[in-house]
Design an enzyme around this catalytic site. Structure first.
Site, PDB file in Angstrom:
ATOM      1  N   GLU A 100      39.858  57.019  29.223  1.00  0.00           N
ATOM      2  CA  GLU A 100      38.610  56.763  29.921  1.00  0.00           C
ATOM      3  C   GLU A 100      38.914  55.764  31.037  1.00  0.00           C
ATOM      4  O   GLU A 100      39.720  54.850  30.859  1.00  0.00           O
ATOM      5  CB  GLU A 100      37.566  56.178  28.965  1.00  0.00           C
ATOM      6  CG  GLU A 100      36.291  55.706  29.659  1.00  0.00           C
ATOM      7  CD  GLU A 100      35.187  55.354  28.678  1.00  0.00           C
ATOM      8  OE1 GLU A 100      34.624  56.292  28.083  1.00  0.00           O
ATOM      9  OE2 GLU A 100      34.916  54.161  28.492  1.00  0.00           O
ATOM     10  N   ASP A 147      40.245  49.490  23.885  1.00  0.00           N
ATOM     11  CA  ASP A 147      39.186  49.288  24.864  1.00  0.00           C
ATOM     12  C   ASP A 147      39.577  48.283  25.955  1.00  0.00           C
ATOM     13  O   ASP A 147      40.235  47.279  25.679  1.00  0.00           O
ATOM     14  CB  ASP A 147      37.932  48.814  24.123  1.00  0.00           C
ATOM     15  CG  ASP A 147      36.681  48.891  24.981  1.00  0.00           C
ATOM     16  OD1 ASP A 147      36.696  49.610  25.991  1.00  0.00           O
ATOM     17  OD2 ASP A 147      35.686  48.230  24.620  1.00  0.00           O
TER      18      ASP A 147
END
Length: 479
Positions: free
Chosen positions: A263, A150
């Site tokens: 992402e 992340d």
């Protein structure tokens, strides 16, 4: 089969493949689990029992060996399914996440931790993915799951996550987003656009103008790029696009033939992502052949840590509808991602309505807050100590977060009765103060906190399940 060990077996974990049985057992140490291998124990390190059974500690080596035997314990790509990411800062929450996920049709990313969070917790990417794997194994999860590296910001961030077997990479190019473009005049915007690293963008300003200075008809409205709108989009996000291109190239070099998906996240920036800017970002990512499956824009209003949405919900609904329309223009080939997504219960039905399930929910610290909620009930003096400590740390620890809690709205422990303490976990300011100070709490009280939670693991997982049942209900797949 395992009764001779005189150790309680966790029934959900028991599985037999190719004649070898694997299971987790509990020991006399609170919260401790060990792996039992009955049959072919090659590749595992443990204590061999009289009958040949191996009793193994939950080490990285044994985690690697178990993943080689049980394919479903390897993180994998999840594509365009409705997905949810579950940050677990303590490494023990995954069984509760599994209990909440099961039967919803939501594809989980049980390992999810940012570089920033790993720094604050003292964990490594390998620690995080292994803890999630053991938790999934304990709870009997046999379906696909992912692991999210992340908010990666630098090229150097990539390799440890690839080495640990992550499948999903969230690129955060926020340091390259120019929020000052919101007030720049056209001459300044043009100067900034001309100065971009066009080599990394595999293009030129002239080519970009030829691509975008036109009208694009979407299903609900049209986006028209005039000179100002385009220069602003390029100047604001062009550097970010170049950085994502560099990160993608590096990921491909390091990952080799290993499958992965990406992402792009621009949610932690100072200004809202305009619809035309979303269009520009998605178009550029596709032109640059970035294998992205989700995009996290900065929506209108505020998505802050651990609390509900702040802003006009009707305005947000219109905003999400617009972003979803752009997504459809590009063939529903990626999802909208809700970052800082925990506890935004008013947002989830809106996101599902307009995306048709092409949505990714990202949560992190809310599982940690549930740990504190439990401690407020089972070890009241300890929670009082944590509360007062966090009040002293908040002004320092808040600096890297977008939060608006104020200390004068968070009472000291001396001003509260025992019965009032758990309710702090339902209050806006207290939740944020407790949330963003997690790193300092773990540095100071980590071992003690883990000890209390390990003594109450079943209760902790029940707290997690109850909390995430509410989160996942709007995303549940029908039929």
């Amino acid at each position: 089969m395992l009764q001779h060990l005189n150790l309680p077996t966790i029934d959900e974990s028991v599985v037999t493949v190719d004649g070898t049985t694997y299971a987790l057992v509990t020991t006399s140490v609170p919260g401790e689990r060990k792996l039992v291998v009955v049959g072919d124990g090659a590749g595992f390190v443990g204590e061999k029992q009289a009958d040949g059974t191996l009793l193994c500690s939950l080490t990285p080596e044994n985690a690697r060996a178990l993943r080689q035997r049980l394919a479903w314990l390897r993180p994998t790509v999840l594509g365009l399914q409705t997905t949810a990411g579950f940050g677990d800062r303590l490494g023990i929450a995954t069984p509760g996440h599994v209990q909440a996920t099961r039967g919803t049709g939501v594809a989980p990313l049980y390992a999810q931790q940012s570089v920033r969070e790993n720094t604050r917790t003292g964990r490594t990417p390998q620690n995080v993915v292994d803890d999630a794997m053991w938790g999934a194994f304990e709870a009997g999860w046999r379906e696909a799951w992912g692991a999210d590296a992340d908010h990666m910001k630098t090229l150097e961030d990539i390799e440890p996550f690839v080495s640990a077997g992550y499948s999903f990479y969230t690129i955060d190019p926020g340091d390259y987003v120019d929020d000052a473009t919101e007030t720049d005049d056209d001459a300044t915007l043009r100067q900034k656009a001309e100065a971009l690293p066009w080599h990394d963008l595999q293009s030129s300003l002239q080519d970009a103008q030829a691509r975008y200075l036109k009208r694009f008809d979407l299903d609900q409205f049209a986006i028209t790029f005039d000179e100002h709108t385009l220069l602003k989009a390029i100047a604001k996000y062009g550097g970010a696009m170049a950085h994502v291109a560099r990160m993608t190239q590096r990921l491909r070099e390091v990952a080799g033939s290993l499958p992965f998906e990406m992402e792009m996240s621009v949610d932690e920036t100072g200004t809202t992502t305009a619809l035309a800017e979303h269009f520009y970002i998605a178009s550029e990512l596709k032109r640059l052949n970035v294998p992205f499956v989700s995009l996290a824009p900065r929506f209108v209003g505020r998505f802050e840590k651990g609390v509900g949405y702040i802003g006009d919900v009707q305005e947000l609904e219109q905003n999400i509808a617009g972003h979803a329309s752009i997504m459809r223009y590009f063939g529903n080939s990626y999802k909208l991602s809700l970052h800082t997504g925990s506890d935004k219960f008013e947002v989830y039905p809106i996101a599902m309505r307009y995306t048709g399930g092409l949505v990714h929910l990202k949560t992190a610290g809310t599982s940690y807050l549930e740990a504190l909620r439990l401690i407020a009930s089972v070890d009241i003096p300890f929670f009082r100590e944590i509360l007062d400590f966090t009040r002293g740390r908040y002004e320092t620890d808040r600096k890297t977060y977008h939060v608006s809690a104020t200390l004068d709205k968070v009472p000291s422990s001396a001003d509260l009765t025992d019965a009032q303490l758990p309710d702090l976990l339902n209050q806006f300011d207290a939740r944020q103060v407790l949330h963003v100070t997690f790193g300092s709490v773990l540095d100071t009280y980590g071992s003690r906190l883990q000890r209390v939670l390990h003594e109450h693991l079943t209760e902790y997982h029940a707290y997690i399940k109850r909390h995430f049942d509410k989160h996942l209900a709007p995303f549940r797949r029908k039929g």
